[in-house]
Design an enzyme around this catalytic site. Structure first.
Site, short mmCIF file in Angstrom:
data_model
loop_
_atom_site.label_atom_id
_atom_site.label_comp_id
_atom_site.label_asym_id
_atom_site.label_seq_id
_atom_site.Cartn_x
_atom_site.Cartn_y
_atom_site.Cartn_z
N TYR A 35 53.37 25.27 36.19
CA TYR A 35 52.50 26.37 36.58
C TYR A 35 51.83 26.99 35.36
O TYR A 35 50.61 27.21 35.33
CB TYR A 35 53.33 27.41 37.33
CG TYR A 35 52.54 28.57 37.89
CD1 TYR A 35 51.80 28.42 39.05
CD2 TYR A 35 52.54 29.81 37.26
CE1 TYR A 35 51.07 29.48 39.59
CE2 TYR A 35 51.83 30.88 37.79
CZ TYR A 35 51.10 30.71 38.94
OH TYR A 35 50.39 31.76 39.47
N SER B 234 46.36 33.97 36.14
CA SER B 234 47.68 34.55 36.39
C SER B 234 48.11 35.24 35.11
O SER B 234 47.59 34.95 34.02
CB SER B 234 48.68 33.45 36.75
OG SER B 234 50.00 33.95 36.80
#
Length: 272
Positions: free
Chosen positions: A177, A164
């Site tokens: 996350y 990501s």
């Protein structure tokens, strides 16, 4: 891709978003794909979108379905919770039973967790859920794929981890996350090094603002590092899928170690 043999892939989190787009792209271009996810109905929708012959494997139960071999591409739908070792073992067993080998794992399944929660208020159970899915799940799938690729003949294969932008730079209130995505980069590097003797190529795709259910709020405004809300641009998820396929179809002698694919004008370079 070698035209003499259909290549075999596993895509985790294949029932929606980036996983669905990547699976559809692979299926439409001649790959046979095991679609892994927690909801069989969503996996079936992915197969239907690709126009693929679909079968259901007994994910989580240690068995595989018996697919009709009437035409390509073929999709094997396997109910899988990647955080459960038994489910991951059943997924790999289903792929071996159905296809005999594995050429690609797109390690995509993941969750953002509760959004907008400050560090001091994040419940440990929520933290653990994100870690179990994003990091432990990625490890379990990569470990199982690695074993298969090492043992099969011809030896080797490719693993692509879905990192990501948050593997580089966090958003506000994203500690779980972001921590897992930073850890995923270490997993990618270690697997890449350890896979060299066995022809196992491992890379990572870091994605920013692909248009999926997870990013649908972004055009309306999301929290920025300065505390303000601001709209963010998104990009077509199909562009991510094409990048995954490009990485997947390289010969094993070549590897995209890290690729960043993002909406051009999103706040990444200079974020914060």
């Amino acid at each position: 891709m070698n035209a003499m043999r259909t290549k075999i892939a596993i895509v985790t989190g294949a029932g929606s978003g980036i996983g669905r787009a990547a699976a559809v792209e692979l299926l439409r271009t001649g790959w046979s794909v095991a679609l892994a996810g927690r909801r069989e109905d969503k996996l079936a929708e992915t197969a239907a979108e690709a126009g693929a012959t679909a079968d259901t494997g007994a994910g989580g139960a240690g068995g595989a379905g018996t697919a009709a071999r009437a035409g390509a591409p073929e999709a094997l739908c396997v109910r899988t919770d990647v955080s459960r070792p038994g489910d991951v073992d059943a997924l790999l067993a289903a792929v071996r039973d159905r296809f005999g080998r594995l050429d690609l794992l797109f390690n995509n399944a993941g969750t953002f967790g509760p959004g907008g929660v400050p560090v001091e208020e994040l419940d440990y159970a929520a933290w653990r859920h994100v870690v179990d899915t994003n990091l432990n799940g990625a490890f379990l799938c990569a470990q199982a794929a690695y074993r298969q690729m090492k043992e099969q003949d011809p030896q080797g294969g490719r693993i692509i981890n879905n990192g990501s932008i948050s593997a580089h730079t966090p958003r506000p209130h994203s500690v779980a996350y972001t921590a897992t995505k930073h850890a995923l980069t270490g997993l990618t590097k270690s697997l890449s090094l350890d896979g060299r003797p066995y022809g196992i190529a491992v890379g990572q795709i870091d994605i920013g603002n692909a248009a999926t259910d997870m990013t649908e709020r972004m055009p309306a405004g999301v929290l920025q590092a300065n505390g303000q809300l601001a709209p963010e641009p998104v990009m077509d998820v199909a562009d991510v899928a094409r990048t995954v396929r490009h990485m997947a179809e390289l010969p094993l002698e070549a590897n995209v170690q890290f690729a960043t694919v993002m909406a051009t004008a999103m706040p990444y370079v200079g974020r914060g």
